[in-house]
Design a protein around this motif. Structure first.
Motif, PDB file in Angstrom:
ATOM      1  N   GLU A 120       0.822  -1.213   0.000  1.00 32.59           N
ATOM      2  CA  GLU A 120       0.000   0.000   0.000  1.00 32.59           C
ATOM      3  C   GLU A 120       0.857   1.265   0.000  1.00 32.59           C
ATOM      4  O   GLU A 120       2.008   1.253   0.459  1.00 32.59           O
ATOM      5  N   ILE A 121       0.263   2.355  -0.478  1.00 34.79           N
ATOM      6  CA  ILE A 121       0.999   3.621  -0.595  1.00 34.79           C
ATOM      7  C   ILE A 121       0.651   4.550   0.575  1.00 34.79           C
ATOM      8  O   ILE A 121       0.596   5.765   0.426  1.00 34.79           O
ATOM      9  N   ASP A 122       0.472   3.951   1.746  1.00 38.71           N
ATOM     10  CA  ASP A 122       0.132   4.720   2.942  1.00 38.71           C
ATOM     11  C   ASP A 122       1.391   5.120   3.701  1.00 38.71           C
ATOM     12  O   ASP A 122       2.499   5.120   3.154  1.00 38.71           O
ATOM     13  N   GLU A 123       1.240   5.426   4.991  1.00 37.10           N
ATOM     14  CA  GLU A 123       2.383   5.899   5.790  1.00 37.10           C
ATOM     15  C   GLU A 123       3.386   4.807   6.131  1.00 37.10           C
ATOM     16  O   GLU A 123       4.421   5.089   6.745  1.00 37.10           O
ATOM     17  N   SER A 124       3.121   3.572   5.732  1.00 36.82           N
ATOM     18  CA  SER A 124       4.039   2.472   6.028  1.00 36.82           C
ATOM     19  C   SER A 124       5.234   2.439   5.085  1.00 36.82           C
ATOM     20  O   SER A 124       6.140   1.633   5.263  1.00 36.82           O
ATOM     21  N   GLN A 125       5.259   3.313   4.083  1.00 39.38           N
ATOM     22  CA  GLN A 125       6.337   3.265   3.087  1.00 39.38           C
ATOM     23  C   GLN A 125       6.991   4.642   2.930  1.00 39.38           C
ATOM     24  O   GLN A 125       6.579   5.608   3.554  1.00 39.38           O
ATOM     25  N   GLU A 126       8.039   4.701   2.110  1.00 39.05           N
ATOM     26  CA  GLU A 126       8.906   5.867   2.107  1.00 39.05           C
ATOM     27  C   GLU A 126       8.534   6.949   1.095  1.00 39.05           C
ATOM     28  O   GLU A 126       9.104   8.051   1.152  1.00 39.05           O
ATOM     29  N   LEU A 127       7.655   6.672   0.169  1.00 37.13           N
ATOM     30  CA  LEU A 127       7.273   7.663  -0.833  1.00 37.13           C
ATOM     31  C   LEU A 127       6.042   8.443  -0.373  1.00 37.13           C
ATOM     32  O   LEU A 127       5.135   7.882   0.239  1.00 37.13           O
ATOM     33  N   TYR A 128       6.011   9.726  -0.719  1.00 38.44           N
ATOM     34  CA  TYR A 128       4.844  10.543  -0.403  1.00 38.44           C
ATOM     35  C   TYR A 128       4.102  10.805  -1.706  1.00 38.44           C
ATOM     36  O   TYR A 128       4.457  11.694  -2.483  1.00 38.44           O
ATOM     37  N   TYR A 129       3.082   9.997  -1.945  1.00 35.89           N
ATOM     38  CA  TYR A 129       2.418  10.017  -3.242  1.00 35.89           C
ATOM     39  C   TYR A 129       1.659  11.292  -3.573  1.00 35.89           C
ATOM     40  O   TYR A 129       1.604  11.675  -4.747  1.00 35.89           O
ATOM     41  N   PRO A 130       1.067  12.003  -2.617  1.00 32.92           N
ATOM     42  CA  PRO A 130       0.425  13.265  -2.996  1.00 32.92           C
ATOM     43  C   PRO A 130       1.371  14.242  -3.685  1.00 32.92           C
ATOM     44  O   PRO A 130       1.001  14.892  -4.664  1.00 32.92           O
ATOM     45  N   ALA A 131       2.615  14.337  -3.199  1.00 32.91           N
ATOM     46  CA  ALA A 131       3.595  15.228  -3.831  1.00 32.91           C
ATOM     47  C   ALA A 131       3.975  14.725  -5.224  1.00 32.91           C
ATOM     48  O   ALA A 131       4.144  15.519  -6.163  1.00 32.91           O
ATOM     49  N   ILE A 132       4.113  13.406  -5.359  1.00 31.06           N
ATOM     50  CA  ILE A 132       4.445  12.829  -6.672  1.00 31.06           C
ATOM     51  C   ILE A 132       3.317  13.082  -7.658  1.00 31.06           C
ATOM     52  O   ILE A 132       3.546  13.467  -8.812  1.00 31.06           O
ATOM     53  N   MET A 133       2.094  12.880  -7.218  1.00 27.55           N
ATOM     54  CA  MET A 133       0.943  13.111  -8.109  1.00 27.55           C
ATOM     55  C   MET A 133       0.828  14.583  -8.502  1.00 27.55           C
ATOM     56  O   MET A 133       0.477  14.905  -9.640  1.00 27.55           O
ATOM     57  N   LYS A 134       1.130  15.474  -7.562  1.00 27.35           N
ATOM     58  CA  LYS A 134       1.095  16.903  -7.895  1.00 27.35           C
ATOM     59  C   LYS A 134       2.144  17.227  -8.949  1.00 27.35           C
ATOM     60  O   LYS A 134       1.903  18.006  -9.870  1.00 27.35           O
ATOM     61  N   ALA A 135       3.331  16.605  -8.827  1.00 29.97           N
ATOM     62  CA  ALA A 135       4.380  16.821  -9.825  1.00 29.97           C
ATOM     63  C   ALA A 135       3.927  16.331 -11.192  1.00 29.97           C
ATOM     64  O   ALA A 135       4.184  16.985 -12.215  1.00 29.97           O
ATOM     65  N   ILE A 136       3.256  15.199 -11.239  1.00 28.65           N
ATOM     66  CA  ILE A 136       2.728  14.684 -12.505  1.00 28.65           C
ATOM     67  C   ILE A 136       1.678  15.636 -13.059  1.00 28.65           C
ATOM     68  O   ILE A 136       1.696  15.987 -14.247  1.00 28.65           O
ATOM     69  N   LEU A 137       0.775  16.062 -12.211  1.00 31.32           N
ATOM     70  CA  LEU A 137      -0.292  16.976 -12.637  1.00 31.32           C
ATOM     71  C   LEU A 137       0.286  18.284 -13.162  1.00 31.32           C
ATOM     72  O   LEU A 137      -0.201  18.842 -14.160  1.00 31.32           O
ATOM     73  N   ASP A 138       1.337  18.777 -12.511  1.00 36.60           N
ATOM     74  CA  ASP A 138       1.950  20.046 -12.916  1.00 36.60           C
ATOM     75  C   ASP A 138       2.588  19.989 -14.302  1.00 36.60           C
ATOM     76  O   ASP A 138       2.828  21.022 -14.925  1.00 36.60           O
ATOM     77  N   THR A 139       2.889  18.777 -14.788  1.00 38.32           N
ATOM     78  CA  THR A 139       3.463  18.643 -16.135  1.00 38.32           C
ATOM     79  C   THR A 139       2.390  18.757 -17.225  1.00 38.32           C
ATOM     80  O   THR A 139       2.722  18.776 -18.414  1.00 38.32           O
ATOM     81  N   GLY A 140       1.121  18.772 -16.824  1.00 38.55           N
ATOM     82  CA  GLY A 140       0.038  18.787 -17.803  1.00 38.55           C
ATOM     83  C   GLY A 140      -0.345  17.408 -18.294  1.00 38.55           C
ATOM     84  O   GLY A 140      -1.028  17.277 -19.318  1.00 38.55           O
ATOM     85  N   PHE A 141       0.063  16.384 -17.572  1.00 39.85           N
ATOM     86  CA  PHE A 141      -0.187  15.001 -17.980  1.00 39.85           C
ATOM     87  C   PHE A 141      -1.676  14.725 -18.106  1.00 39.85           C
ATOM     88  O   PHE A 141      -2.466  15.058 -17.225  1.00 39.85           O
ATOM     89  N   LYS A 142      -2.075  14.093 -19.212  1.00 39.08           N
ATOM     90  CA  LYS A 142      -3.485  13.792 -19.479  1.00 39.08           C
ATOM     91  C   LYS A 142      -3.770  12.281 -19.529  1.00 39.08           C
ATOM     92  O   LYS A 142      -4.890  11.870 -19.816  1.00 39.08           O
ATOM     93  N   GLY A 143      -2.749  11.470 -19.275  1.00 31.05           N
ATOM     94  CA  GLY A 143      -2.933  10.024 -19.331  1.00 31.05           C
ATOM     95  C   GLY A 143      -3.466   9.457 -18.025  1.00 31.05           C
ATOM     96  O   GLY A 143      -4.149  10.143 -17.265  1.00 31.05           O
ATOM     97  N   HIS A 144      -3.138   8.186 -17.746  1.00 29.29           N
ATOM     98  CA  HIS A 144      -3.650   7.497 -16.568  1.00 29.29           C
ATOM     99  C   HIS A 144      -2.538   7.167 -15.575  1.00 29.29           C
ATOM    100  O   HIS A 144      -1.390   6.917 -15.957  1.00 29.29           O
ATOM    101  N   VAL A 145      -2.914   7.163 -14.313  1.00 29.54           N
ATOM    102  CA  VAL A 145      -2.068   6.681 -13.225  1.00 29.54           C
ATOM    103  C   VAL A 145      -2.756   5.443 -12.660  1.00 29.54           C
ATOM    104  O   VAL A 145      -3.895   5.511 -12.187  1.00 29.54           O
ATOM    105  N   ALA A 146      -2.081   4.298 -12.733  1.00 29.72           N
ATOM    106  CA  ALA A 146      -2.698   3.029 -12.328  1.00 29.72           C
ATOM    107  C   ALA A 146      -2.079   2.504 -11.041  1.00 29.72           C
ATOM    108  O   ALA A 146      -0.858   2.448 -10.900  1.00 29.72           O
TER     109      ALA A 146
END
Length: 285
Positions: free
Chosen positions: A236-262
């Motif tokens: 799971e991508i919760d607090e049990s792991q080392e990546l902070y997915y909200p920041a990663i998703m914001k970075a993807i969104l900021d690029t103008g990405f229009k595809g899918h995140v699975a």
């Protein structure tokens, strides 16, 4: 009304409400996505459920896409109005790939058959793999990929299909050649087509090279699709792991990405669908 009596009355009322309202309805009410990013999920992570039942779950959640489905099951996706955000050929190997010319004849045959099927079904993305090195030099393997993929890219361009090569790490997939953003980007540059991209698997690339957000910022024109999972363990991508997915998703969104995140994590929670919902919400920036 005295405070104690008020609390007692509310508790009794709430108990009655719960008894007449299904838990599924309550969960659905709480599950509201902004959908600034297009959400998807890899079916193999939830294959404890038959595909049709899983598609019903996605419909209930309002998730409109699924990854890594072969042509034989596309009619079932159509039945539930679920988009295949990453298609795959009927026969495919992670280890026997485009970096070795001895597999080119079979790969070209399979992809020339599948590319028109993808387009006819109204889909866009079709996955591919570099294959393992098996002693092949990375530069030689890169050119072998160019030579082989060049035979199918014109057909992909004709049908509006995007071939996407997935990046893997060397821990889970030892000897796999396409194991770095730079190698993959160089392949994209040499092919020189908008119909060839990289599937940037965040889990794999965190293990292999790290600096995920910088890679997204620097190389996003070459990334056509994203996969998620927690590091370590691919859970799971919760607090049990080392990546902070909200920041990663914001970075993807900021690029103008229009595809899918699975979502592509191995579930450990007892309530597996609750884990999936949690992941969608964390990525819904």
């Amino acid at each position: 009304m005295k405070r104690r009596n008020f609390i007692t009355a509310v508790a009794a009322s709430s108990a009655g409400l719960v008894s007449t309202t299904s838990m599924a309805q309550m969960q659905q009410k709480d599950f509201a996505l902004k959908n600034n990013l297009n959400h998807s999920v890899c079916q193999w992570c939830f294959n404890y459920l038959p595909l049709e039942e899983f598609l019903q779950v996605l419909n209930n959640l309002g998730i409109k896409a699924i990854d890594l489905i072969a042509p034989k099951d596309w009619p079932l996706l159509k039945k539930y109005d679920i988009h295949c955000s990453m298609c795959r050929c009927t026969e495919i190997s992670l280890t026997d790939g485009w970096n070795d010319p001895k597999y080119h004849e079979k790969l070209i045959e399979d992809y020339k058959k599948t590319i028109p099927q993808v387009a006819e079904a109204g889909y866009t993305n079709l996955i591919c793999f570099s294959g393992n090195r098996r002693g092949i030099n990375d530069y030689v393997g890169l050119q072998n990929c160019v030579d082989g993929l060049s035979k199918i890219i014109p057909l992909a361009e004709k049908h509006g299909v995007v071939i996407q090569m997935e990046l893997f790490n060397q821990i889970d997939h030892p000897d796999y050649m396409c194991d770095s953003s730079i190698w993959g980007v160089e392949l994209c540059k040499r092919l020189g087509s908008d119909n060839f991209k990289l599937l940037f698997d965040i889990y794999h690339m965190q293990i292999q090279e790290g600096d995920i957000i910088r890679s997204i910022q620097n190389y996003h024109p070459y990334f056509g699709h994203y996969h998620t999972a927690g590091v370590p363990g691919r859970h799971e991508i919760d607090e049990s792991q080392e990546l902070y997915y909200p920041a990663i998703m914001k970075a993807i969104l900021d690029t103008g990405f229009k595809g899918h995140v699975a979502q592509e994590f191995i579930v450990t929670w007892e309530d597996k669908i609750a884990a999936l919902k949690d992941a969608f919400l964390r990525c819904d920036v």
